[in-house]
Design an enzyme around this catalytic site. Structure first.
Site, mmCIF file in Angstrom:
data_model
loop_
_atom_site.group_PDB
_atom_site.id
_atom_site.type_symbol
_atom_site.label_atom_id
_atom_site.label_comp_id
_atom_site.label_asym_id
_atom_site.label_seq_id
_atom_site.Cartn_x
_atom_site.Cartn_y
_atom_site.Cartn_z
ATOM 1 N N GLY A 71 22.688 4.944 27.632
ATOM 2 C CA GLY A 71 21.484 5.205 28.360
ATOM 3 C C GLY A 71 20.408 4.655 28.825
ATOM 4 N N ARG A 97 17.655 3.811 32.762
ATOM 5 C CA ARG A 97 15.905 5.100 32.481
ATOM 6 C C ARG A 97 15.690 5.562 31.895
ATOM 7 N NH1 ARG A 97 17.531 8.737 38.131
ATOM 8 N NH2 ARG A 97 18.975 10.415 36.971
ATOM 9 N N SER A 110 19.783 19.320 22.075
ATOM 10 C CA SER A 110 18.165 19.834 23.732
ATOM 11 C C SER A 110 17.461 21.121 23.105
ATOM 12 C CB SER A 110 18.724 20.004 24.888
ATOM 13 O OG SER A 110 18.330 20.557 25.853
ATOM 14 N N TYR A 142 25.746 23.004 30.478
ATOM 15 C CA TYR A 142 25.056 21.685 29.678
ATOM 16 C C TYR A 142 24.625 22.496 27.935
ATOM 17 C CZ TYR A 142 20.893 19.158 28.794
ATOM 18 O OH TYR A 142 19.557 18.365 28.064
ATOM 19 N N ALA A 143 24.113 23.640 27.926
ATOM 20 C CA ALA A 143 23.841 23.775 26.693
ATOM 21 C C ALA A 143 24.972 24.306 25.518
ATOM 22 C CB ALA A 143 23.172 25.433 26.998
ATOM 23 N N LYS A 172 25.361 21.119 24.270
ATOM 24 C CA LYS A 172 24.233 20.153 23.970
ATOM 25 C C LYS A 172 24.399 21.040 22.516
ATOM 26 C CE LYS A 172 22.250 17.109 25.950
ATOM 27 N NZ LYS A 172 22.314 15.575 25.923
#
Length: 257
Positions: free
Chosen positions: A16, A19, A141, A154-155, A158
């Protein structure tokens, strides 16, 4: 006394790296003396001169959700650098969708990149680290520990990264491989995209909330000033006796919540 914080001679892969935090990490690790190979799915990565430094940083394309792509890219990087000491696995995606509206396709994308991609990248790096030890730093996260409204997939992904990291830290420690996770609270291009989708009223409420939730400064941190030095430390021999931990680098956000 040996300077255990130096990265001179270290060979590091950063996923990754086109950026945001990944690019910042690649710059900082190279500046600290490491040889770095940055991997990213974006074709724009090949034209990212801001993370190049006198030939000590190279780039390759890689889709971490594809075992074929990730394994080949990591093997190429190791061959080019002549070994591997550290994997900094930053690559990830985020989508905002109410839990009841998440489709199978969106779930598979987010979990495939974040959770499955972490497994694949770690597994691909492991054979190169097993013989002489090394470091893996996975990006988790606060969402994985506390949940995040509007980002259930997403949660979940992670949270899987956190559990995976703690488990392989136990399994791979006998080979001298330390595995830790970071939970960053950084201002990134991804966060800019999120902010751009808010109305002025939503943005004002969001910023007011962040000011209340982050004790240090009231806003997300700067990747170069706040995140990169932590990654340099975790990549160094100074962190050799730390494993299975989740380090929140977020100004106190996770602590408060």
């Amino acid at each position: 006394m040996t300077d255990t914080a130096t990265l001179s001679g270290k060979k590091i892969i950063v996923t990754g790296a086109a950026r945001g935090i990944g690019a910042s990490a690649a710059r900082a690790l190279t500046a600290a003396g490491a040889r770095v190979c940055g991997l990213d799915v974006s074709v724009a990565a090949a034209g990212a001169p801001e993370v190049r430094d006198a030939g000590r940083l190279t780039f390759d394309l890689c889709d971490v959700s594809s075992r074929t792509s990730a394994t080949a890219a990591i093997n190429r990087a190791v061959e080019e650098m002549g070994g591997l000491d550290v994997l900094i696995h930053v690559a990830g995606v985020q989508r905002y969708t109410p839990a009841e509206a998440i489709t199978d396709e969106e779930w598979d994308l987010v979990v495939g990149v974040n959770a499955k991609g972490t497994m694949i990248a770690n597994q691909a790096a492991f054979p190169h680290l097993k013989a002489r030890g090394g470091r893996i730093v996975n990006f988790a996260s606060a969402a994985g520990a506390m949940g995040l409204r509007g980002c259930a997939h997403y949660a979940a992904s992670k949270g899987a990264v956190l559990a995976w990291t703690r488990t392989i830290a136990q399994e791979w420690g006998r080979y001298g491989v330390s595995v830790n996770a970071v939970a960053p609270g950084m201002w990134t291009p991804m966060y800019d995209t999120t902010r751009a989708g808010m109305s002025p009223e939503q943005l004002e409420a969001h910023d007011r909330g962040m000011a209340m939730m982050i004790p240090l400064g009231g806003r997300l941190g700067d990747p170069d000033a706040d995140m990169a030095p932590v990654l340099v430390f975790l990549a160094s021999d100074a962190s050799r006796f730390i494993t299975g931990q989740t380090l929140a680098v977020d100004g106190g956000l996770m602590m408060v919540r």
